[in-house]
Write a protein that holds these residues in place. Structure first.
Motif, PDB file in Angstrom:
ATOM      1  N   ILE A  71       0.832  -1.148   0.139  1.00 60.71           N
ATOM      2  CA  ILE A  71      -0.122  -0.074   0.183  1.00 60.71           C
ATOM      3  C   ILE A  71       0.625   1.345  -0.240  1.00 60.71           C
ATOM      4  CG2 ILE A  71      -1.850   1.277   1.178  1.00 60.71           C
ATOM      5  CD1 ILE A  71      -2.500  -1.608   0.327  1.00 60.71           C
ATOM      6  N   THR A  72       0.519   2.209  -0.946  1.00 59.75           N
ATOM      7  CA  THR A  72       1.307   3.668  -0.968  1.00 59.75           C
ATOM      8  C   THR A  72      -0.140   4.684  -0.588  1.00 59.75           C
ATOM      9  OG1 THR A  72       2.776   2.431  -2.490  1.00 59.75           O
ATOM     10  CG2 THR A  72       2.451   5.075  -2.220  1.00 59.75           C
ATOM     11  N   LEU A  73       0.256   5.408   0.160  1.00 61.31           N
ATOM     12  CA  LEU A  73      -0.458   6.327   0.805  1.00 61.31           C
ATOM     13  C   LEU A  73      -0.193   7.802   0.023  1.00 61.31           C
ATOM     14  CD1 LEU A  73      -0.313   6.276   4.668  1.00 61.31           C
ATOM     15  CD2 LEU A  73      -1.951   4.930   3.108  1.00 61.31           C
ATOM     16  N   CYS A  97      -0.511  -6.138   9.452  1.00 62.51           N
ATOM     17  CA  CYS A  97       0.105  -4.861   8.778  1.00 62.51           C
ATOM     18  C   CYS A  97       1.642  -4.142   9.231  1.00 62.51           C
ATOM     19  CB  CYS A  97      -1.222  -3.850   9.011  1.00 62.51           C
ATOM     20  SG  CYS A  97      -0.633  -2.088   8.399  1.00 62.51           S
ATOM     21  N   TYR A  98       2.194  -3.960   8.342  1.00 59.31           N
ATOM     22  CA  TYR A  98       3.581  -3.543   8.798  1.00 59.31           C
ATOM     23  C   TYR A  98       3.965  -2.129   7.778  1.00 59.31           C
ATOM     24  CZ  TYR A  98       3.921  -8.417  10.192  1.00 59.31           C
ATOM     25  OH  TYR A  98       3.859  -9.555  10.554  1.00 59.31           O
ATOM     26  N   LYS A 103       9.479   1.003  -1.738  1.00 62.21           N
ATOM     27  CA  LYS A 103       8.611   1.647  -2.474  1.00 62.21           C
ATOM     28  C   LYS A 103       7.206   1.752  -1.884  1.00 62.21           C
ATOM     29  CE  LYS A 103       8.908   1.654  -7.246  1.00 62.21           C
ATOM     30  NZ  LYS A 103       8.553   1.138  -8.602  1.00 62.21           N
ATOM     31  N   ALA A 104       6.625   0.782  -1.090  1.00 65.23           N
ATOM     32  CA  ALA A 104       5.473   0.814  -0.438  1.00 65.23           C
ATOM     33  C   ALA A 104       5.535   1.306   0.944  1.00 65.23           C
ATOM     34  CB  ALA A 104       4.689  -0.607  -0.297  1.00 65.23           C
ATOM     35  N   ASP A 105       4.614   1.961   1.495  1.00 71.82           N
ATOM     36  CA  ASP A 105       4.432   2.581   2.795  1.00 71.82           C
ATOM     37  C   ASP A 105       3.968   1.539   3.828  1.00 71.82           C
ATOM     38  OD1 ASP A 105       4.957   5.164   2.076  1.00 71.82           O
ATOM     39  OD2 ASP A 105       2.807   5.572   1.353  1.00 71.82           O
ATOM     40  N   ARG A 133      -3.145   5.754  -2.234  1.00 73.74           N
ATOM     41  CA  ARG A 133      -2.906   5.965  -3.597  1.00 73.74           C
ATOM     42  C   ARG A 133      -2.865   4.844  -4.520  1.00 73.74           C
ATOM     43  NH1 ARG A 133       2.366   9.172  -4.003  1.00 73.74           N
ATOM     44  NH2 ARG A 133       1.263  10.731  -3.446  1.00 73.74           N
ATOM     45  N   GLU A 134      -1.945   3.676  -3.824  1.00 77.71           N
ATOM     46  CA  GLU A 134      -1.563   2.530  -4.726  1.00 77.71           C
ATOM     47  C   GLU A 134      -2.115   1.475  -3.977  1.00 77.71           C
ATOM     48  OE1 GLU A 134       2.143   2.854  -6.604  1.00 77.71           O
ATOM     49  OE2 GLU A 134       1.441   4.175  -7.943  1.00 77.71           O
TER      50      GLU A 134
END
Length: 152
Positions: A71-73, A97-98, A103-105, A133-134
Protein backbone atom coordinates in the motif's frame (compact mmCIF):
# COMPACT_ATOMS: atom_id res chain seq x y z
CA UNK A 1 13.57 -9.04 32.60
CA UNK A 2 16.26 -11.70 32.85
CA UNK A 3 15.37 -14.88 30.94
CA UNK A 4 17.12 -18.03 32.10
CA UNK A 5 17.59 -21.25 30.13
CA UNK A 6 14.67 -22.84 32.04
CA UNK A 7 12.54 -19.77 31.25
CA UNK A 8 13.37 -20.22 27.56
CA UNK A 9 12.28 -23.88 27.74
CA UNK A 10 9.00 -22.80 29.36
CA UNK A 11 8.41 -20.09 26.74
CA UNK A 12 9.16 -22.54 23.91
CA UNK A 13 6.61 -24.99 25.31
CA UNK A 14 3.81 -22.43 25.66
CA UNK A 15 4.54 -21.13 22.15
CA UNK A 16 3.98 -24.64 20.83
CA UNK A 17 0.85 -25.27 22.92
CA UNK A 18 -0.53 -22.65 25.29
CA UNK A 19 -3.25 -25.06 26.38
CA UNK A 20 -0.89 -27.32 28.31
CA UNK A 21 -1.71 -27.71 31.99
CA UNK A 22 0.68 -26.55 34.71
CA UNK A 23 1.50 -30.19 35.42
CA UNK A 24 2.33 -30.87 31.76
CA UNK A 25 4.47 -27.73 31.52
CA UNK A 26 6.26 -28.56 34.76
CA UNK A 27 7.04 -32.07 33.54
CA UNK A 28 8.25 -30.95 30.10
CA UNK A 29 10.41 -28.19 31.60
CA UNK A 30 11.65 -30.15 34.65
CA UNK A 31 10.28 -27.47 36.97
CA UNK A 32 7.93 -27.44 39.94
CA UNK A 33 4.31 -26.52 39.13
CA UNK A 34 4.48 -23.60 41.55
CA UNK A 35 7.56 -22.27 39.75
CA UNK A 36 5.86 -22.61 36.37
CA UNK A 37 2.77 -20.78 37.66
CA UNK A 38 4.87 -17.99 39.24
CA UNK A 39 7.02 -17.50 36.11
CA UNK A 40 3.96 -17.40 33.83
CA UNK A 41 2.39 -14.76 36.09
CA UNK A 42 5.61 -12.72 35.95
CA UNK A 43 5.80 -13.03 32.16
CA UNK A 44 2.19 -11.88 31.82
CA UNK A 45 2.68 -8.95 34.23
CA UNK A 46 5.75 -7.85 32.28
CA UNK A 47 3.77 -8.18 29.01
CA UNK A 48 6.33 -10.69 27.75
CA UNK A 49 3.33 -12.96 27.15
CA UNK A 50 0.91 -10.73 25.25
CA UNK A 51 -1.89 -13.27 24.83
CA UNK A 52 -2.70 -16.95 24.84
CA UNK A 53 -4.63 -17.84 21.71
CA UNK A 54 -5.85 -20.72 19.58
CA UNK A 55 -4.51 -20.84 16.03
CA UNK A 56 -7.35 -21.68 13.66
CA UNK A 57 -7.11 -23.30 10.23
CA UNK A 58 -8.06 -20.55 7.75
CA UNK A 59 -8.85 -23.05 4.98
CA UNK A 60 -11.44 -24.87 7.05
CA UNK A 61 -13.04 -21.56 8.04
CA UNK A 62 -13.50 -20.20 4.52
CA UNK A 63 -10.45 -17.90 4.40
CA UNK A 64 -8.58 -19.85 1.75
CA UNK A 65 -7.01 -16.96 -0.15
CA UNK A 66 -4.04 -15.15 1.33
CA UNK A 67 -3.04 -11.88 -0.32
CA UNK A 68 0.00 -9.69 0.29
CA UNK A 69 -0.83 -6.09 -0.56
CA UNK A 70 1.70 -3.29 -0.86
CA UNK A 71 0.00 0.00 0.00
CA UNK A 72 1.17 3.50 -0.89
CA UNK A 73 -0.56 6.43 0.80
CA UNK A 74 -1.27 9.79 -0.78
CA UNK A 75 0.95 11.55 1.78
CA UNK A 76 2.54 11.00 5.17
CA UNK A 77 0.74 13.59 7.26
CA UNK A 78 -0.39 12.67 10.77
CA UNK A 79 -4.01 12.77 9.65
CA UNK A 80 -3.35 10.36 6.78
CA UNK A 81 -1.30 7.91 8.85
CA UNK A 82 -3.82 7.86 11.71
CA UNK A 83 -6.65 7.49 9.19
CA UNK A 84 -4.90 4.50 7.66
CA UNK A 85 -4.41 2.96 11.11
CA UNK A 86 -8.15 3.33 11.72
CA UNK A 87 -8.92 1.75 8.36
CA UNK A 88 -6.71 -1.23 9.19
CA UNK A 89 -8.23 -1.76 12.63
CA UNK A 90 -11.76 -1.73 11.23
CA UNK A 91 -11.30 -4.69 8.88
CA UNK A 92 -10.75 -8.22 10.21
CA UNK A 93 -9.73 -9.40 6.72
CA UNK A 94 -6.44 -7.58 7.34
CA UNK A 95 -4.62 -9.97 9.64
CA UNK A 96 -1.20 -8.30 9.56
CA UNK A 97 0.03 -4.81 8.75
CA UNK A 98 3.60 -3.53 8.67
CA UNK A 99 4.97 -0.04 8.01
CA UNK A 100 7.88 -0.70 5.68
CA UNK A 101 10.82 0.92 3.97
CA UNK A 102 11.09 0.82 0.19
CA UNK A 103 8.52 1.66 -2.47
CA UNK A 104 5.38 0.86 -0.48
CA UNK A 105 4.45 2.52 2.80
CA UNK A 106 2.74 -0.59 4.24
CA UNK A 107 2.54 -4.31 3.63
CA UNK A 108 -0.72 -6.04 4.48
CA UNK A 109 -1.58 -9.70 4.81
CA UNK A 110 -5.24 -10.19 3.95
CA UNK A 111 -7.27 -13.39 4.36
CA UNK A 112 -10.49 -13.81 2.37
CA UNK A 113 -12.53 -16.62 0.82
CA UNK A 114 -11.50 -16.20 -2.82
CA UNK A 115 -10.38 -13.84 -5.58
CA UNK A 116 -13.86 -12.33 -5.92
CA UNK A 117 -13.96 -11.51 -2.21
CA UNK A 118 -10.53 -9.86 -2.45
CA UNK A 119 -11.50 -7.87 -5.53
CA UNK A 120 -14.55 -6.57 -3.68
CA UNK A 121 -12.52 -5.74 -0.57
CA UNK A 122 -9.82 -3.99 -2.58
CA UNK A 123 -12.16 -1.91 -4.73
CA UNK A 124 -14.76 -1.06 -2.07
CA UNK A 125 -12.47 -0.63 0.92
CA UNK A 126 -8.88 0.11 -0.05
CA UNK A 127 -9.13 1.91 -3.37
CA UNK A 128 -12.22 3.95 -2.43
CA UNK A 129 -10.40 5.41 0.54
CA UNK A 130 -9.00 8.85 -0.32
CA UNK A 131 -5.77 8.26 1.62
CA UNK A 132 -4.74 5.19 -0.41
CA UNK A 133 -2.85 6.07 -3.60
CA UNK A 134 -1.86 2.58 -4.83
CA UNK A 135 -2.40 -1.08 -4.04
CA UNK A 136 -0.15 -3.77 -5.52
CA UNK A 137 -1.38 -7.26 -4.75
CA UNK A 138 0.35 -10.63 -4.76
CA UNK A 139 -1.62 -13.82 -4.29
CA UNK A 140 -0.02 -16.50 -2.15
CA UNK A 141 0.20 -19.64 -4.26
CA UNK A 142 1.64 -21.93 -1.61
CA UNK A 143 2.46 -21.39 2.04
CA UNK A 144 5.82 -22.98 2.76
CA UNK A 145 6.15 -21.86 6.38
CA UNK A 146 3.87 -20.09 8.80
CA UNK A 147 4.64 -19.96 12.48
CA UNK A 148 4.06 -17.76 15.48
CA UNK A 149 7.00 -19.27 17.41
CA UNK A 150 9.89 -16.94 18.13
CA UNK A 151 13.37 -18.49 17.87
CA UNK A 152 14.35 -18.90 21.53
Amino acid sequence: MKISASDQRLLREIQRDSGLSLAQLAERCSMAQSTVWRRLQEFESAKLIRARVALLDPNQLGCKLSVLAAITLTDHSEKTVSGFASLIEGHPEIVECYATSGKADYQLKIRVADVEAYESFMTHTLLRNAIVREVHSSFVLKELKSTTELPL
